[in-house]
Scaffold this motif. Structure first.
Motif, short mmCIF file in Angstrom:
data_model
loop_
_atom_site.label_atom_id
_atom_site.label_comp_id
_atom_site.label_asym_id
_atom_site.label_seq_id
_atom_site.Cartn_x
_atom_site.Cartn_y
_atom_site.Cartn_z
N LYS A 218 0.83 -1.21 0.00
CA LYS A 218 0.00 0.00 0.00
C LYS A 218 0.86 1.26 0.00
CE LYS A 218 -4.07 -1.98 2.32
NZ LYS A 218 -4.84 -2.03 3.59
N ASP A 219 2.07 1.17 0.55
CA ASP A 219 2.96 2.32 0.60
C ASP A 219 3.55 2.55 -0.79
OD1 ASP A 219 5.13 4.17 1.04
OD2 ASP A 219 5.05 3.63 3.17
N LYS A 220 3.21 3.66 -1.40
CA LYS A 220 3.60 3.92 -2.79
C LYS A 220 5.08 4.22 -2.95
CE LYS A 220 -0.58 3.25 -4.02
NZ LYS A 220 -0.91 1.92 -4.59
N ARG A 221 5.80 4.42 -1.85
CA ARG A 221 7.25 4.62 -1.95
C ARG A 221 7.97 3.33 -2.30
NH1 ARG A 221 8.75 6.89 3.75
NH2 ARG A 221 7.17 5.34 4.30
N LEU A 222 7.34 2.20 -2.01
CA LEU A 222 7.96 0.90 -2.29
C LEU A 222 7.85 0.59 -3.78
CD1 LEU A 222 9.24 -1.72 -1.18
CD2 LEU A 222 6.93 -2.61 -0.87
N LYS A 223 8.98 0.36 -4.42
CA LYS A 223 8.99 0.09 -5.85
C LYS A 223 9.01 -1.40 -6.17
CE LYS A 223 9.01 4.46 -6.57
NZ LYS A 223 7.71 5.09 -6.93
N ARG A 224 9.54 -2.21 -5.24
CA ARG A 224 9.62 -3.64 -5.53
C ARG A 224 9.61 -4.44 -4.23
NH1 ARG A 224 14.16 -4.76 -9.47
NH2 ARG A 224 12.67 -3.79 -10.90
N LEU A 225 8.82 -5.49 -4.23
CA LEU A 225 8.76 -6.41 -3.08
C LEU A 225 9.01 -7.82 -3.58
CD1 LEU A 225 8.08 -6.65 0.00
CD2 LEU A 225 5.76 -7.25 -0.71
N ARG A 226 10.00 -8.49 -2.99
CA ARG A 226 10.31 -9.87 -3.35
C ARG A 226 9.97 -10.79 -2.19
NH1 ARG A 226 13.25 -10.31 -7.96
NH2 ARG A 226 14.41 -8.46 -8.59
N VAL A 227 9.74 -12.05 -2.55
CA VAL A 227 9.59 -13.11 -1.56
C VAL A 227 10.80 -14.01 -1.70
CG1 VAL A 227 8.15 -15.02 -0.73
CG2 VAL A 227 7.08 -12.99 -1.76
N SER A 228 11.53 -14.23 -0.62
CA SER A 228 12.80 -14.96 -0.73
C SER A 228 12.60 -16.40 -1.15
CB SER A 228 13.56 -14.91 0.60
OG SER A 228 12.79 -15.48 1.64
N SER A 229 11.62 -17.08 -0.60
CA SER A 229 11.35 -18.47 -0.93
C SER A 229 9.94 -18.79 -0.49
CB SER A 229 12.36 -19.39 -0.24
OG SER A 229 12.15 -20.75 -0.58
N ILE A 230 9.26 -19.64 -1.25
CA ILE A 230 7.87 -19.94 -0.91
C ILE A 230 7.56 -21.38 -1.31
CG2 ILE A 230 7.02 -19.01 -3.12
CD1 ILE A 230 4.53 -18.01 -1.54
N GLU A 231 6.89 -22.10 -0.43
CA GLU A 231 6.52 -23.48 -0.70
C GLU A 231 5.34 -23.54 -1.67
OE1 GLU A 231 7.94 -26.31 0.28
OE2 GLU A 231 9.52 -25.32 1.44
N GLU A 232 5.34 -24.56 -2.51
CA GLU A 232 4.26 -24.74 -3.50
C GLU A 232 2.89 -24.69 -2.84
OE1 GLU A 232 1.04 -27.02 -4.90
OE2 GLU A 232 2.47 -27.90 -3.47
N SER A 233 2.74 -25.34 -1.69
CA SER A 233 1.44 -25.45 -1.03
C SER A 233 0.92 -24.11 -0.52
CB SER A 233 1.53 -26.43 0.15
OG SER A 233 2.48 -25.99 1.10
N GLU A 234 1.82 -23.13 -0.40
CA GLU A 234 1.42 -21.83 0.15
C GLU A 234 1.18 -20.78 -0.92
OE1 GLU A 234 4.72 -21.69 2.67
OE2 GLU A 234 3.70 -22.71 4.32
N ILE A 235 1.33 -21.17 -2.18
CA ILE A 235 1.04 -20.23 -3.28
C ILE A 235 -0.43 -20.38 -3.63
CG2 ILE A 235 1.70 -19.48 -5.59
CD1 ILE A 235 4.35 -20.94 -5.20
N THR A 236 -1.25 -19.51 -3.09
CA THR A 236 -2.69 -19.58 -3.30
C THR A 236 -3.09 -18.82 -4.57
OG1 THR A 236 -3.10 -17.57 -2.01
CG2 THR A 236 -3.06 -19.68 -0.80
N LYS A 237 -4.28 -19.09 -5.06
CA LYS A 237 -4.78 -18.34 -6.22
C LYS A 237 -4.91 -16.86 -5.89
CE LYS A 237 -6.99 -21.98 -8.92
NZ LYS A 237 -8.18 -22.40 -9.66
N GLU A 238 -5.26 -16.58 -4.65
CA GLU A 238 -5.37 -15.17 -4.22
C GLU A 238 -4.02 -14.48 -4.32
OE1 GLU A 238 -6.83 -12.50 -0.36
OE2 GLU A 238 -6.31 -14.63 -0.10
N PHE A 239 -2.97 -15.17 -3.90
CA PHE A 239 -1.63 -14.57 -3.97
C PHE A 239 -1.18 -14.39 -5.42
CE2 PHE A 239 3.05 -15.03 -4.07
CZ PHE A 239 3.38 -13.90 -3.34
N ILE A 240 -1.45 -15.38 -6.26
CA ILE A 240 -1.07 -15.28 -7.68
C ILE A 240 -1.80 -14.12 -8.35
CG2 ILE A 240 -1.12 -16.47 -9.90
CD1 ILE A 240 -0.86 -19.10 -8.30
#
Length: 425
Positions: A218-240
């Protein structure tokens, strides 16, 4: 007094080291930079037996180099092997994966009577979340932000659930406060990290990892956000869906596979099968065709046959990863896998590592070639003296070089992608 912090291991360790530097600064200690340190802190890793060995070597080498410095050892290896570390002559203070915030106080205690200190706690995984904070980094342009600690997965090859304890999440208010501090200090890119990063929020009522990501961007100053590592089971359709519709979320996911063999996955106690993994990969690409998907694979797991290894090669190729991080299996005392029969000989593991790295190189070259001549948004990080160019990473984590008479450090620009070999020509 001047201090020096040596970090071994993962991004979580990097974060915790930077947080400790902040605490030392607040106590009036000074970063040694190129001067001889009075205090040395080694943040250790214990992900493999090789990591343990490297930690011991690094401890001894720094003691030899700076024999009069106060030696502090913290982190995963000290949590698992405090007694071993205490026996190394020259080690003065040992801390595990909890109570790192006490280190400035422990240094003062040690200076009073010069008695060796060991505060490694053995709590059968029941650590509380230790609040640490980072507002700046000495070396990085992207900021790591730790949002959780611990793991409850108990993969059969891993001792990190024992070293780090139960999975626990940082309060969202503290996460968002630190995001604000990092942005106040000029960071444009933040990397969310943890031991089991996307497990964030499991103990909360109606507040998930995806909810946290929504609040951060929500903070418009942020230009890029990465996720370091994520398990397959935790990648939801909402997140995609959130990723696909956001210009801030990086087009890069690191999704550990560990093996492309069904039988090996079962022996590893991984909680998915190949079909689930491939279907998730395919769905992600259907929403974001240009995304970089990288992975980890362990070769030479106990009992891995030649057929099971070939199965891994074929499956990894079918997933079209942008890069594969390859690890030979390392037996960890205390893990279930260390007790398994049919441990694979070292020469076989080395041969399989070479073969899988060869595949990774082919896949990486293919992925990179798809973007040659295309415009990419890049945050520039450092100046490369060898090429006389600035270099940085795109959203999909391609390394990009750019000539410029102006200082591009921490600048975000759209540039045409060229591979380094063609840039040099």
């Amino acid at each position: 007094m001047k201090y020096y912090v040596e970090t071994l291991g993962c991004k979580v360790n990097t974060y915790e080291s930077e947080a400790l530097k902040k605490l030392l600064d607040l106590e009036g200690y000074v970063n040694a930079q190129n001067d001889e340190p009075d205090i040395i802190v080694i943040n250790t890793c214990s992900v493999t037996s090789v990591s343990d060995q490297k930690c011991r070597q690094k401890i001894r080498s720094l003691i030899r180099k700076y024999p009069h410095a106060i030696m502090v050892v913290m982190g995963c290896y000290s949590q698992m092997a405090a007694d071993t570390i205490m026996k190394i002559e020259g080690v003065n203070i040992v801390v595990g994966t909890n109570n790192r915030h006490l280190i400035p106080k422990l240094i003062k205690e040690y200076l009073k009577d010069k008695k060796q200190i060991n505060i490694v706690e053995e709590k059968e995984r029941n650590f509380e979340y230790e609040e640490l904070e980072v507002s700046s980094y000495y070396e990085n342009t992207r900021a790591y932000l730790k949002i959780q600690d611990g793991c409850d997965n108990f993969c059969s090859y891993c001792i990190i659930p024992y070293a780090r304890g139960k999975m626990r999440s940082r309060p969202k208010e503290e996460v968002l406060r630190e995001v604000n501090n990092l942005l106040d200090h000029g960071f444009k890119e933040i990397v969310l990290t943890g031991i089991h990063t996307a497990g964030y929020g499991r103990e909360f009522d109606n507040y998930s990892f995806t909810d946290l990501v929504k609040d951060i961007i929500k903070d418009k100053r942020l230009k890029r956000l990465r996720v370091s590592s994520i398990e397959e089971s935790e990648i939801t359709k909402e997140f995609i869906t959130l990723m696909a519709n956001s210009d801030v979320l990086a087009r890069h996911l690191h999704i550990p596979l560990q093996s492309g063999s069904e039988n090996v996955l079962k022996r590893m106690n991984r909680r998915y099968n190949k079909q689930q993994f491939k279907e998730k990969i395919d769905y992600i690409r259907s929403q974001m065709p240009d995304i970089a998907i990288t992975t980890d694979i362990i070769v030479g797991f106990p009992g891995e046959t030649e057929e099971e290894f070939k199965e891994t090669l074929e499956f990894a190729s079918s997933c079209q990863f942008a890069k594969i991080h390859v690890f030979p299996f390392s037996s960890r005392a205390g893990s279930h896998a260390s007790k398994m029969n049919n441990q694979i000989p070292g020469d076989v593991k080395k041969a399989r590592v070479r073969e899988l790295i060869s595949l990774s190189n082919k896949l990486e070259n293919y992925y990179q070639s798809e973007f040659i001549g295309k415009e990419l948004s890049v945050i520039f990080e450092t100046y490369d003296e060898d090429t006389k160019m600035y270099k940085g990473h795109s959203s999909n984590y391609l390394l990009v070089y750019q000539e410029s008479d102006q200082d591009l450090h921490n600048k975000m620009l759209n540039v045409i992608y060229k591979k380094l070999d063609s840039v040099k020509k």
